[in-house]
Design a protein around this motif. Sequence first.
Motif, PDB file in Angstrom:
ATOM      1  N   LEU A   1      30.168  30.767  -1.301  1.00  0.00           N
ATOM      2  CA  LEU A   1      30.187  30.466   0.128  1.00  0.00           C
ATOM      3  C   LEU A   1      31.400  31.074   0.826  1.00  0.00           C
ATOM      4  N   LYS A   2      32.533  31.072   0.150  1.00  0.00           N
ATOM      5  CA  LYS A   2      33.730  31.662   0.753  1.00  0.00           C
ATOM      6  C   LYS A   2      33.552  33.167   0.931  1.00  0.00           C
TER       7      LYS A   2
ATOM      8  N   GLU B   1      31.423  27.318  -4.429  1.00  0.00           N
ATOM      9  CA  GLU B   1      32.509  27.491  -3.468  1.00  0.00           C
ATOM     10  C   GLU B   1      32.848  28.963  -3.287  1.00  0.00           C
TER      11      GLU B   1
ATOM     12  N   ALA C   1      24.983  23.151  -0.058  1.00  0.00           N
ATOM     13  CA  ALA C   1      25.225  23.989   1.117  1.00  0.00           C
ATOM     14  C   ALA C   1      24.066  23.876   2.090  1.00  0.00           C
TER      15      ALA C   1
ATOM     16  N   THR D   1      30.617  23.967   5.586  1.00  0.00           N
ATOM     17  CA  THR D   1      30.294  22.815   4.740  1.00  0.00           C
ATOM     18  C   THR D   1      31.378  21.743   4.783  1.00  0.00           C
ATOM     19  N   SER D   2      32.492  22.038   5.398  1.00  0.00           N
ATOM     20  CA  SER D   2      33.612  21.094   5.438  1.00  0.00           C
ATOM     21  C   SER D   2      33.678  20.312   6.744  1.00  0.00           C
TER      22      SER D   2
ATOM     23  N   TYR E   1      31.719  28.915   3.861  1.00  0.00           N
ATOM     24  CA  TYR E   1      32.251  27.697   3.237  1.00  0.00           C
ATOM     25  C   TYR E   1      32.780  26.700   4.263  1.00  0.00           C
ATOM     26  N   ASP E   2      33.457  27.186   5.283  1.00  0.00           N
ATOM     27  CA  ASP E   2      34.047  26.273   6.268  1.00  0.00           C
ATOM     28  C   ASP E   2      32.992  25.423   6.959  1.00  0.00           C
TER      29      ASP E   2
END
Length: 505
Positions: free
Chosen positions: A200-201, A197, A452, A209-210, A206-207
């Motif tokens: 990725l951030k 996390e 990811a 992956t959401s 990261y976003d």
Amino acid sequence: MAKPPTLLSLFIILFIITVTDAADSEQPSLPSTVCIIGAGISGASLSHFLRKYSPSESPSLINTIRVFDKNDVVGGRMSTVTIAGETFEAGACILHPRNYHTSNFTSFLNLKKRFGNSDDDDSLGVWDGHRFVFKTMRFDSRFRLVNSLISLLNQAKAFWRYGVSLFKMQAFVQDTLNNFMKYYEGLDTRPVFHSAEDMLKWSALYDLTSRTLEEELVDAGLSPLLIKELVTVITRINYGQSTRMSGLAGGVSLAGSGGGLWAVEGGNWQMAAGLINGSDVELHLNEEILSVSHVGTHYELNSSKGNSYECQVTVFATPLDESDVKFDPPILVPERKMQHTHTTFIRGLLNPAYFGLRKVGDIPDLVGTLEDPNIPFSCVSVLKKHEDGEMTYKMFSRKPLDDTMLDQIFSLRKDIIRIDWAAYPHYHAPEVFAPFVLDDQHLYYVNAFENAASAMETGAVSAENIARLILSRLSNKSAYISSVSNTKISGFGSSPDLTDLHSDL
């Protein structure tokens, strides 16, 4: 005269000594033995970066590196297959021009890149189960001007059908790639990441992956038609999944459809073989690790051959999702399903009647399919056209294709090879990541990052970070790596003998 120590003082002193001894007993002895489970690109990259980033002066943090694999060859999901005397990539097969780690590995090992045809050389057809809803023209003229004109016509056809959404798709892919490029920044500016996390951030990925790829592309302004057709074809080819997959993996899939793609001449598995050969490791092939137990300052690994190994650091560089390894104490890893891709290699001829056509030459070189449960395959492509008129094809499907189905799709079948790959995770948003450190000690998991995106390069990127994480935690210095970033690894500059590490499927 000093006062004698009170009972409370003696208790405090005893407590401090006990805690200190306990803490010391949990620290692995140095130099450490590192055991890596998995001899694919992740495990090979990890062994390479551990050696590269370790100081040459004494004392070294890493002594012995052992690499285990349950198979009798290295390469993991990189492998080749030979059909009718021709060798082709069977697993992970393409690399992007901006995949810098794998590109560097290829240069280090004196391997040769093999570039595919340009974007327009092969014809493409989008098949909906009944007809081709989009089809480009094949060009094989001896005259460059004719080929250039046909290329322009193909681009015009694509623009006529999909419009400016094509440029918006390219912009989305470019933004994703630009953020991914942050993982190649210098060690002085790039942190050591303790979780997927955080990794990725830091790169602003990261976003993705959401949310699903479809949601991301709708927000980017792509038309529903382009998403339904061309984007779906690409995700089905590269990941066997629909546009409902998570956005980052989908973005990586779209990047894998661009130009400049390449592979290693003779097989991508040679990268893993070369890195392992050049990293001074003990290689244990055909030996599966059955259990891992944490015992004070080390881990005890027990194998399928009845052997027991003591390792101060243990790293899993292979997916745990379909593994039966027993951990003591138990570990917690989020449940994750692997997407199985059934790969079928066939020498013969496609049946034009199946596609509503009159002759084989009318069938596109690459047939991609839409998301429809009644379509039995994800794609079929021509690997080679033979002088006798036959062709070698490669098919992807979510389920195995039996002979009855193949007899409908093909008018001639001579040779056939079937492979069932647990190829990549089944992506769904939001993604939930396993930890890089599985037990707060020295049990690591490279493939946590695979939630990811799954690719040879993402395996190398994650392995590079895990190598830095291991060394920084062993040395208790967060900035340790930057001082040894220029350390050379032995074995590069000559061509190692790789033939003993691999055979075709």
